[in-house]
Design an enzyme around this catalytic site. Structure first.
Site, short mmCIF file in Angstrom:
data_model
loop_
_atom_site.label_atom_id
_atom_site.label_comp_id
_atom_site.label_asym_id
_atom_site.label_seq_id
_atom_site.Cartn_x
_atom_site.Cartn_y
_atom_site.Cartn_z
N CYS A 122 41.76 43.40 39.11
CA CYS A 122 41.06 42.23 38.56
C CYS A 122 41.22 41.03 39.50
O CYS A 122 40.61 41.02 40.56
CB CYS A 122 41.52 41.94 37.14
SG CYS A 122 40.32 40.90 36.25
N HIS A 212 40.94 46.64 34.36
CA HIS A 212 42.40 46.64 34.18
C HIS A 212 42.91 48.05 33.87
O HIS A 212 43.11 48.41 32.70
CB HIS A 212 42.79 45.68 33.04
CG HIS A 212 42.69 44.25 33.39
ND1 HIS A 212 43.69 43.57 34.06
CD2 HIS A 212 41.69 43.35 33.20
CE1 HIS A 212 43.34 42.32 34.24
NE2 HIS A 212 42.12 42.15 33.74
N GLU A 214 45.80 49.03 34.16
CA GLU A 214 47.17 48.92 33.64
C GLU A 214 47.23 48.55 32.17
O GLU A 214 48.29 48.61 31.54
CB GLU A 214 47.93 47.85 34.46
CG GLU A 214 47.76 46.41 34.01
CD GLU A 214 46.40 45.79 34.28
OE1 GLU A 214 46.26 44.57 34.02
OE2 GLU A 214 45.48 46.49 34.73
#
Length: 279
Positions: A122, A212, A214
């Site tokens: 990002c 994202h 994660e």
């Protein structure tokens, strides 16, 4: 700099974490430890998450610089076999609000020049684009949020990190800015209906993503709580966004966990190659 080791007990995520302060470089004459990844974190609610879990599970050491707390970036990547640059709400060009950003851009250029595995997430992906000659702009149509399907581009086939991502895979999104111009020689890998540059590669060892990988439901719920007032004012239901990410979480963990493992394998290969190189 803080060195983190995360232990997981199942698909629900981390069961606990052990931390100790460390320089990221062992003292002279010490036994070699696990391969290390330098992690640049820009704010407290945007940590390494699922990606960090998989890297730690693979035996990699995460040297986290909490830049927003004033922790200093290292001058170079010496002692690190990978660079992970996380997301955050600051604009990638706002060096006044985030005075560590020039140092991050320098590390990005060092990683690309030295073929050190790099993953920008990002804001991290936007920093990669900006540092290497691309550009980033605020989205005129408003933010891209929630669980959003991605499409593979031809160059994704055979890519060592994103090659296994299926067409239509969902990804967690939470961004108000986009990369609007890729760096020279960048290879686009994934796209989407609202954001054309969802993932790209530069050189042999640098990957940048707009989404994202994660993040899972708990993380997105924190972001929705923080941004809830302005989202409701624009007619967006933050609770619905969180619910969509929670529903997609099994897929998110499977797809992006595999991507994290693939990138981690490149970091380990880089570390193993460095250890075999003659001094």
């Amino acid at each position: 700099m803080t060195t983190e080791t995360t232990e997981t007990t199942g698909p629900a995520g981390p069961a606990g974490a052990a931390e100790h302060l460390g320089s990221g470089r062992p003292p002279a004459g010490a036994a070699r430890g696990p391969a290390a990844v330098l992690v640049v974190q820009h704010e407290g609610d945007a940590g390494a998450g699922l990606v960090g879990e998989h890297l730690a599970r693979a035996g990699l050491r995460l040297d986290v610089v909490r830049a927003w707390e004033g922790e200093a970036l290292p001058a170079d990547l010496g002692g690190h076999a990978g660079l992970l640059v996380l997301g955050g709400s600051v604009n990638c060009e706002d060096d006044e609000a985030a005075p560590w950003l020039p140092g991050v851009r320098a590390l990005v250029r060092e990683a690309v020049g030295g073929e050190v595995p790099l993953l920008g997430i990002c804001l991290g992906g936007q920093l990669v684009a900006h540092a290497l000659g691309g550009s980033v702009t605020t989205r005129p149509q408003g933010p891209e949020l929630g669980a959003v399907p991605l499409r593979r581009l031809p160059a994704a086939t055979g890519d060592p990190v994103l090659g296994g991502v299926p067409d239509g895979a969902l990804a967690a999104q939470w961004h108000w800015d986009d990369v609007d111009r890729l760096p020279p020689s960048a290879v686009p890998l994934l796209t989407g209906d609202s954001c054309p540059h969802q993932a790209f590669r530069v050189g042999s060892a640098c990957w940048a993503v707009q989404f994202h990988p994660e993040a899972e439901g708990t993380t997105v719920a924190e972001w929705a709580a923080e941004d809830g007032e302005r989202l409701r004012a624009s007619g967006t239901d933050p609770e619905a966004l969180v619910a969509g990410v929670r529903d997609a979480e099994p897929e998110l963990r499977t797809v992006w966990g595999a991507v994290a493992e693939a990138w981690g394998a490149l970091v380990r290969a880089r570390a193993d190659g460095s250890r075999r190189s003659p001094r």
